[in-house]
Write a protein that holds these residues in place. Structure first.
Motif, PDB file in Angstrom:
ATOM      1  N   TYR A 177       0.823  -1.204   0.000  1.00 12.62           N
ATOM      2  CA  TYR A 177       0.000   0.000   0.000  1.00 12.62           C
ATOM      3  C   TYR A 177       0.865   1.265   0.000  1.00 12.62           C
ATOM      4  N   ASP A 178       0.465   2.211  -0.848  1.00  9.11           N
ATOM      5  CA  ASP A 178       1.029   3.550  -0.797  1.00  9.11           C
ATOM      6  C   ASP A 178       0.091   4.362   0.091  1.00  9.11           C
ATOM      7  N   TYR A 179       0.333   4.366   1.399  1.00 10.08           N
ATOM      8  CA  TYR A 179      -0.637   4.842   2.363  1.00 10.08           C
ATOM      9  C   TYR A 179      -0.533   6.346   2.594  1.00 10.08           C
ATOM     10  N   GLN A 180      -1.627   6.919   3.071  1.00  6.68           N
ATOM     11  CA  GLN A 180      -1.666   8.320   3.464  1.00  6.68           C
ATOM     12  C   GLN A 180      -1.131   8.459   4.898  1.00  6.68           C
ATOM     13  N   ASP A 181      -0.393   9.538   5.177  1.00 10.18           N
ATOM     14  CA  ASP A 181       0.242   9.691   6.478  1.00 10.18           C
ATOM     15  C   ASP A 181      -0.758   9.724   7.631  1.00 10.18           C
ATOM     16  N   ASP A 182      -1.923  10.344   7.410  1.00  9.41           N
ATOM     17  CA  ASP A 182      -2.866  10.498   8.510  1.00  9.41           C
ATOM     18  C   ASP A 182      -3.975   9.457   8.482  1.00  9.41           C
ATOM     19  N   LYS A 183      -3.874   8.499   7.572  1.00  8.38           N
ATOM     20  CA  LYS A 183      -4.887   7.438   7.500  1.00  8.38           C
ATOM     21  C   LYS A 183      -4.202   6.126   7.149  1.00  8.38           C
ATOM     22  N   GLY A 184      -4.787   5.048   7.587  1.00 15.27           N
ATOM     23  CA  GLY A 184      -4.276   3.736   7.221  1.00 15.27           C
ATOM     24  C   GLY A 184      -5.049   3.183   6.034  1.00 15.27           C
TER      25      GLY A 184
ATOM     26  N   GLY B 231      -8.743  18.207   4.157  1.00 20.24           N
ATOM     27  CA  GLY B 231      -7.919  17.033   4.414  1.00 20.24           C
ATOM     28  C   GLY B 231      -7.065  16.643   3.231  1.00 20.24           C
ATOM     29  N   ASP B 232      -7.137  15.365   2.884  1.00 22.82           N
ATOM     30  CA  ASP B 232      -6.335  14.847   1.779  1.00 22.82           C
ATOM     31  C   ASP B 232      -6.831  15.329   0.422  1.00 22.82           C
ATOM     32  N   TYR B 233      -7.979  15.977   0.382  1.00 21.17           N
ATOM     33  CA  TYR B 233      -8.617  16.319  -0.889  1.00 21.17           C
ATOM     34  C   TYR B 233      -8.521  17.809  -1.224  1.00 21.17           C
ATOM     35  N   LEU B 234      -7.684  18.580  -0.519  1.00 21.80           N
ATOM     36  CA  LEU B 234      -7.503  19.993  -0.829  1.00 21.80           C
ATOM     37  C   LEU B 234      -6.960  20.160  -2.244  1.00 21.80           C
ATOM     38  N   SER B 235      -7.441  21.177  -2.936  1.00 20.31           N
ATOM     39  CA  SER B 235      -7.007  21.399  -4.315  1.00 20.31           C
ATOM     40  C   SER B 235      -5.522  21.714  -4.401  1.00 20.31           C
TER      41      SER B 235
ATOM     42  N   ASN C 244      -3.302  20.164  -2.607  1.00 21.87           N
ATOM     43  CA  ASN C 244      -2.564  18.932  -2.326  1.00 21.87           C
ATOM     44  C   ASN C 244      -2.326  18.121  -3.589  1.00 21.87           C
ATOM     45  N   GLN C 245      -1.343  17.252  -3.530  1.00 27.36           N
ATOM     46  CA  GLN C 245      -1.180  16.270  -4.592  1.00 27.36           C
ATOM     47  C   GLN C 245      -2.250  15.194  -4.429  1.00 27.36           C
ATOM     48  N   ASP C 246      -2.272  14.278  -5.373  1.00 29.86           N
ATOM     49  CA  ASP C 246      -3.265  13.212  -5.305  1.00 29.86           C
ATOM     50  C   ASP C 246      -3.105  12.415  -4.015  1.00 29.86           C
ATOM     51  N   ARG C 247      -4.219  12.050  -3.414  1.00 31.31           N
ATOM     52  CA  ARG C 247      -4.206  11.277  -2.176  1.00 31.31           C
ATOM     53  C   ARG C 247      -3.472   9.952  -2.399  1.00 31.31           C
ATOM     54  N   LYS C 248      -2.663   9.553  -1.457  1.00 34.11           N
ATOM     55  CA  LYS C 248      -1.892   8.323  -1.592  1.00 34.11           C
ATOM     56  C   LYS C 248      -2.768   7.115  -1.293  1.00 34.11           C
ATOM     57  N   ASP C 249      -3.191   6.422  -2.323  1.00 31.27           N
ATOM     58  CA  ASP C 249      -4.012   5.224  -2.135  1.00 31.27           C
ATOM     59  C   ASP C 249      -3.784   4.203  -3.245  1.00 31.27           C
ATOM     60  N   ASN C 250      -2.581   4.232  -3.841  1.00 28.72           N
ATOM     61  CA  ASN C 250      -2.250   3.242  -4.860  1.00 28.72           C
ATOM     62  C   ASN C 250      -1.946   1.895  -4.206  1.00 28.72           C
ATOM     63  N   THR C 251      -2.147   0.814  -4.960  1.00 27.32           N
ATOM     64  CA  THR C 251      -1.915  -0.529  -4.429  1.00 27.32           C
ATOM     65  C   THR C 251      -1.240  -1.401  -5.481  1.00 27.32           C
ATOM     66  N   PHE C 252      -0.171  -2.075  -5.074  1.00 30.43           N
ATOM     67  CA  PHE C 252       0.472  -3.082  -5.912  1.00 30.43           C
ATOM     68  C   PHE C 252       0.134  -4.453  -5.346  1.00 30.43           C
ATOM     69  N   SER C 253      -0.286  -5.385  -6.207  1.00 30.24           N
ATOM     70  CA  SER C 253      -0.767  -6.684  -5.737  1.00 30.24           C
ATOM     71  C   SER C 253      -0.125  -7.819  -6.533  1.00 30.24           C
ATOM     72  N   ILE C 254       0.082  -8.918  -5.834  1.00 33.45           N
ATOM     73  CA  ILE C 254       0.487 -10.178  -6.457  1.00 33.45           C
ATOM     74  C   ILE C 254      -0.521 -11.232  -6.005  1.00 33.45           C
ATOM     75  N   ARG C 255      -1.164 -11.856  -6.954  1.00 32.94           N
ATOM     76  CA  ARG C 255      -2.201 -12.856  -6.622  1.00 32.94           C
ATOM     77  C   ARG C 255      -1.845 -14.207  -7.251  1.00 32.94           C
ATOM     78  N   LEU C 256      -1.932 -15.240  -6.424  1.00 29.22           N
ATOM     79  CA  LEU C 256      -1.820 -16.610  -6.915  1.00 29.22           C
ATOM     80  C   LEU C 256      -3.207 -17.225  -6.884  1.00 29.22           C
ATOM     81  N   GLN C 257      -3.675 -17.642  -8.042  1.00 30.42           N
ATOM     82  CA  GLN C 257      -5.009 -18.238  -8.131  1.00 30.42           C
ATOM     83  C   GLN C 257      -4.910 -19.673  -8.608  1.00 30.42           C
TER      84      GLN C 257
END
Length: 446
Positions: free
Chosen positions: A80-87, A424-428, A430-443
């Motif tokens: 997770y590319d997490y936000q500093d004030d949120k998990g 908060g994280d959505y002020l104009s 501010n940069q884009d809110r940090k909520d990107n996700t990298f995933s590896i899935r084994l199916q």
């Protein structure tokens, strides 16, 4: 003279002994034959019992061959590319942020039983660490007169939408588009569906679907999903048509669907001597107070297309657009959890994706989706985070280990609208809110 008498007596004695031996031998032979008949009869009875048992086993095996069991497990690792004030996940915080995790995304087993006369039963549970939930449970009655052109489905099943019906174990991307998960929480609902597929009997690639649902599945507590909460029913209709250009290696599917429902305002639960009526906001974010029993608008219309082209191993383009009005309520007995609050909103959303097979064991895919939950307001006119528009880029790379096992690498990059009034994280600024996700899935599936 005496010698003659003795000779006669000896002859009579010998004859008597011989006669007795003959009788005894005859009795022995008679007993042996009777015993043999009895033994044969007993064995025949045993053979008959064996045949009956074999017939029973054959009947049971015939039933078992009609049962199809399938399933899959998706074991996943996320970063997770997490936000500093949120998990990014439950239990995470600025003090102890969760930056990565293993978990089970899906673990399902599907049981399907289909008879020769066109009746099908399906049940599919989903297994989680803390619970087992029911994903599918329905009965399909196919007609017996028109090569199963028409069918009736009753129970809990997928809603009528391409992205919803495209099963998770073969989808190119890790998750469905944001628009789909918002409009169709949990994908399923309880109801009945009529379907007409004209390809089998008439060789005409048109499919029509009409369904009626409770309309509240996936909203609020599980207890509220068992039955309808307001007696109002929602209706869905969908039509798809396929164009096939075999000589060019091209196939084009087009379709459209409509959703026609409502949200009924229930009476507020009494927690105080006087419970004030709930305040809602309309499409322009203006407050209004509906009465208990009022119905709020919830309907939309969508179009779709899927293009498949046999180019260097296979290529597909898929797109869908939906717009309309949605409503929700935070009433304890009727929460529209995916939408968020007491409000009515005009919305619009779309996605398009590109998928390319690379050789025989690799596949690359990219999708861009956009969802605006309040299409009448934008920028600093938006005052709440759940009204912000999102643009999301999703990338996927799949490696097919064999026909049952694959490994998927995915990256999801949401880009949210900015508003100073949300803060908060959505002020104009501010940069884009940090909520990107990298995933590896084994199916793994069977």
């Amino acid at each position: 003279m005496m010698k003659k008498v003795i000779l006669v007596l000896l002859i009579l004695g010998i004859n008597t002994i011989n006669a007795q031996e003959i009788v005894n031998d005859t009795i022995k032979k008679t007993i042996s034959i009777d015993s043999l008949k009895q033994a044969i009869d007993e064995h025949s009875m045993k053979f008959g019992d064996t045949e009956e048992r074999l017939s029973t086993i054959e009947s049971e095996l015939a039933k078992l061959t009609k049962i199809k069991i399938s399933g899959y497990i998706q074991a996943q690792y996320d970063m997770y590319d997490y936000q500093d004030d949120k998990g990014p996940v439950a239990g995470s915080s600025a003090q102890s942020p969760v930056t990565n995790s293993f978990y089970i995304r899906r673990a399902r087993v599907k049981f399907a039983y289909e008879t020769l006369d066109g009746i099908k039963f399906v049940i599919q549970p989903d297994f989680a660490v803390d619970k087992v939930s029911l994903k599918d449970a329905y009965v399909v009655l196919n007609d017996r007169w028109f090569m199963q052109t028409y069918s009736l489905t009753v129970g809990q099943f997928n809603r009528l939408n391409y992205d919803v019906e495209f099963t998770s174990n073969i989808r190119e991307f890790l998750e469905r588009a944001r628009m789909t998960t918002t409009l169709y929480p949990n994908e399923r609902d309880l109801g009945a569906k009529l379907e007409a597929n004209f390809v089998n009997k008439y060789n005409f690639p048109l499919k029509l679907q009409l369904a009626i649902f409770n309309g509240n599945f996936g909203e609020g507590a599980i207890a509220n999903q068992v039955r309808d909460v307001d007696s109002n029913k929602d209706v869905m209709a969908r039509a798809t048509y396929s164009f096939q250009f075999a000589n060019k290696g091209l196939g084009v599917d087009v379709g459209a669907h409509g959703y026609f429902g409502s949200t009924k305002v229930l009476a507020q639960p009494v927690t105080n001597p006087v419970t004030p009526p709930a305040v809602f906001s309309d499409e322009n974010n203006n407050p209004f107070t509906p009465n208990a029993g009022d119905t709020l608008k919830k309907d939309w219309f969508g179009v779709e297309t899927q293009i498949y082209y046999d180019f260097l191993g296979g290529t597909s383009l898929k797109a869908e657009y939906i717009s309309g009005t949605i409503s929700g309520t935070t009433n304890a007995g009727q929460t529209y959890s995916a939408f968020g609050a007491n409000k009515v909103r005009d919305f619009k959303g779309f996605y398009f994706s590109f998928t390319k097979n690379v050789g025989k064991i690799f596949q690359a895919a990219v999708r861009y989706d956009s969802f605006d939950p309040n299409s009448k307001l934008s920028g600093n006119d938006v005052t709440r985070a759940d009204d912000l528009k999102y643009h999301t880029w999703t990338f996927a790379w799949q490696y097919f280990y064999d026909e049952n096992v694959k490994i998927v690498f995915g990256y999801t990059m949401p880009i949210n609208e900015k508003s100073d009034l949300v803060g908060g994280d959505y002020l104009s600024s501010n940069q884009d809110r940090k909520d990107n996700t990298f995933s590896i899935r084994l199916q793994a599936r069977f």
